[in-house]
Design an enzyme around this catalytic site. Structure first.
Site: not given
Lengths: 410, 410
Positions: B195, B184, B282, B405, B158
């Site tokens: 995870t 992922k 991120e 975000n 994603t």
């Protein structure tokens, strides 16, 4: 680094009313900062009682441990606070610094060292140059004034962008009493304690045990219900002093009906100070109230509210004015408290966006989007289990937080 | 939004070795994304056993609940994963979508729906257009290949900036076996599960109970020991499939010495995948290993490590290359586990900066500063209580996290 005043700061900062029996003095002692006041001395008249709520950090600082010991005897004659250096993680030398300060203030206030309360806030792990604090204390005591609350609130600031103050005229029975308070804190804000430092004084006459019975629940509903970043300071301290000058009739039980209004006013004053701390949250651009209902208990509701209020994904979504209720669901899930996924309901700005565990079909996004653009965000979550409810306050997570904290010591 | 590949990405991404008995196919089904694969179908030969570790979120998604039910019977014939839509908080319609997918895959794999495992990752709270997934399944099955692991790892991404893969040649007793895996995840990463999605397959022959006994501790030491932002997904799923094609002698107990090397290799493979997730955190610019020793227990050590790894103040300090060990002390204090403030010791990059609860006098700051400028940061904390130890991995908190975000859905 020069940080601009928070956009959430109150338009006018209230000057707290003098409290009979409390005199305050501040001074630029050069503990760490240059060209600003960094030490506060407060002197309390004989007969002053005290209650407190302290951080539950396992690495709490020497000043906090000193205050914990002092609270067991319940009387106070002086308070010394310095900013710039937290005197935390400084070993036996840190303990000696606190003792030096307490002894010096006790000499000035003509009391036992145990009646002196000591706080420190700022950098962790550096030895406190305590002589810079103790030497000026006699001069400070000589000029202490009842009307120096605003200067006091400024002297205890660290990364704060505005001083935090509150004041209220209350009564016990028919006798008027005053409550005045100040707080500091903008990062490392999370239960317990969220503050980092807050001091409230009243001229009410209340035994220490009653004072403590009033303070603990009021702290839970205010300072322990706010969060900026989920980090807990080693120094968090809330103290409530009562000088007894108001001459109200004796009260021996916190449940005495004569205290009804005083309780309400104390709660409101603490909540005002706590909200100001959130509104000065590092980098904050929005103030967020999170109302949780339908939880298994009040405690469960608060934990769920804090899980939402501490979620970086929720906080960044709010920074981006994104009504991303999926992240709220995620945060409810991680709180570890019971929640019924298929009965959950969420309102944003009062508008239902989810009901019965589903997005509300075709809800009007425009007013929600408009609400998310505002300075004050209102989120209500019902988790569909029971009757427990709580409100928690936080702020958003912005680039400003990173700017301030990736660069604090430089 | 186009996010550049993480600076912490491995220089070369390993193509997992084929695992006998596992065939994979991917397809661009337009679940949400355009112009990229977003559905993975994995087919397992008859006799395949399965174990799993699933999120403990109280609001876990319908696919996770489906997998939990499937794990009770211990066999697997197919796995369907879609990216772009998490099918979470979608009520009964979400449950129906999972059932539709399981039935369609069961028809293709010629098995009971209970032997089909289903995952979904992406936006929460939107209905899954499941027909887009079910209709192409027969065509996908027809072209499934043993060597499509890299495509598979790409299809489940994603916000990931690189596919996460690992592979290892192991043995059970004298018989060679293969382990290959993919994962992922880059945000919403925290125990449990960290995870968000990870799938590992081996050609070893192992009963489901043995597989589970191996997987649970390995997950604790890997995926449950990493954190990016302390947020826990509603969808986190780790599944381990064993096809039995390697023909190793029967093993009926996880403590069988024949499994010694297999255990070690499984642990290493999961740890590699978990580290890749952190390295794709991120906005991450530094990978951080936090070693905690001297805690009351292993569990206490892990909680302390996670308190440090989740602290925004610690993470922003690392982003700013600031060896701010005072914030580490603060985080130890808030973990709620026993710690002896006056026996605490901290090393950064192997260099003692604190000992006996105090700053090491005149420690050489230059090598510490140089270490903090690197991509991989090593923090060791001894809390001076007991013999419990654990390692936790995280990344720093940068402007990139806010960028990603505060703007995810736009």
């Amino acid at each position: 680094m020069d940080t601009p005043v928070s956009p959430l700061a109150p338009e006018t900062i209230v000057t707290p009313a003098p409290v009979a029996g409390v005199r305050l003095a501040t001074r630029a002692c050069g503990v760490r900062y240059k060209d600003r006041t960094d030490v506060l001395l407060a002197l309390f008249d004989p007969g002053t009682t005290v209650a407190g709520v302290l951080t539950r950090s396992k690495t709490r600082s020497a000043p906090v441990e000193w205050c914990a010991a002092g609270l067991t005897q319940g009387t106070a004659r002086a308070l010394v606070v310095n900013s710039g250096n937290a005197n935390a993680f400084t070993g036996m030398r840190g303990v000696s610094s606190v003792e030096n300060i307490a002894r010096a203030a006790a000499a000035v206030a003509d009391c036992a060292p145990e009646a002196v309360f000591v706080s420190a806030t700022g950098t962790i792990g550096e030895f406190l140059p305590d002589a810079r604090i103790t030497e000026p204390l006699p001069e400070m005591a000589a000029v202490a004034r009842e009307d120096a609350w605003m200067e006091a609130a400024r002297a205890i600031m660290t990364t704060d962008t505005f001083p935090k103050t509150a004041t209220v005229r209350s009564r016990i029975g028919d006798v008027p009493v005053t409550l005045s308070g100040m707080a500091k804190g903008s990062g490392m804000i999370a239960p317990d304690m969220a503050t980092m430092l807050a001091y409230v004084a009243t001229d009410a006459a209340l035994p220490a045990a009653v004072l403590q019975a009033l303070l603990t629940p009021a702290a839970d509903a205010s300072f322990n219900s706010i969060t900026v970043d989920g980090d807990t300071s080693t120094s968090d301290t809330l103290l409530l002093f009562a000088t007894g000058k108001a001459g109200n009739p004796p009260v021996t039980d916190a449940r005495d009906p004569a205290l009804r209004r005083f309780k309400r006013d104390l709660n409101a004053l603490l909540l005002s100070l706590a909200h100001q701390v959130v509104k000065d949250g590092e980098g904050a651009s929005r103030f967020v109230a999170i109302h949780v209902t339908g939880a298994a208990s009040k405690r469960a509701a608060r934990r769920i509210g804090l899980a939402i209020g501490n979620s970086p994904l929720v906080k960044t979504a709010i920074a981006g004015a994104d009504a991303n209720w999926g992240r709220i669901v995620m945060a409810v899930g991680k709180a570890g408290e019971k929640a019924d996924r298929d009965r959950m309901a969420i309102r944003i700005g009062g508008i239902p966006v989810c009901e019965g565990g589903l997005a509300v079909p075709d809800y009007d996004e425009a007013p929600v989007a408009a609400h998310m653009q505002g300075r004050e965000i209102d989120i209500a979550v019902d988790v569909g289990i029971g009757r427990g409810s709580a409100t928690v306050w936080t702020c958003d997570l912005t680039h400003g937080y990173i700017d301030i904290n990736a660069d604090y010591r430089s």
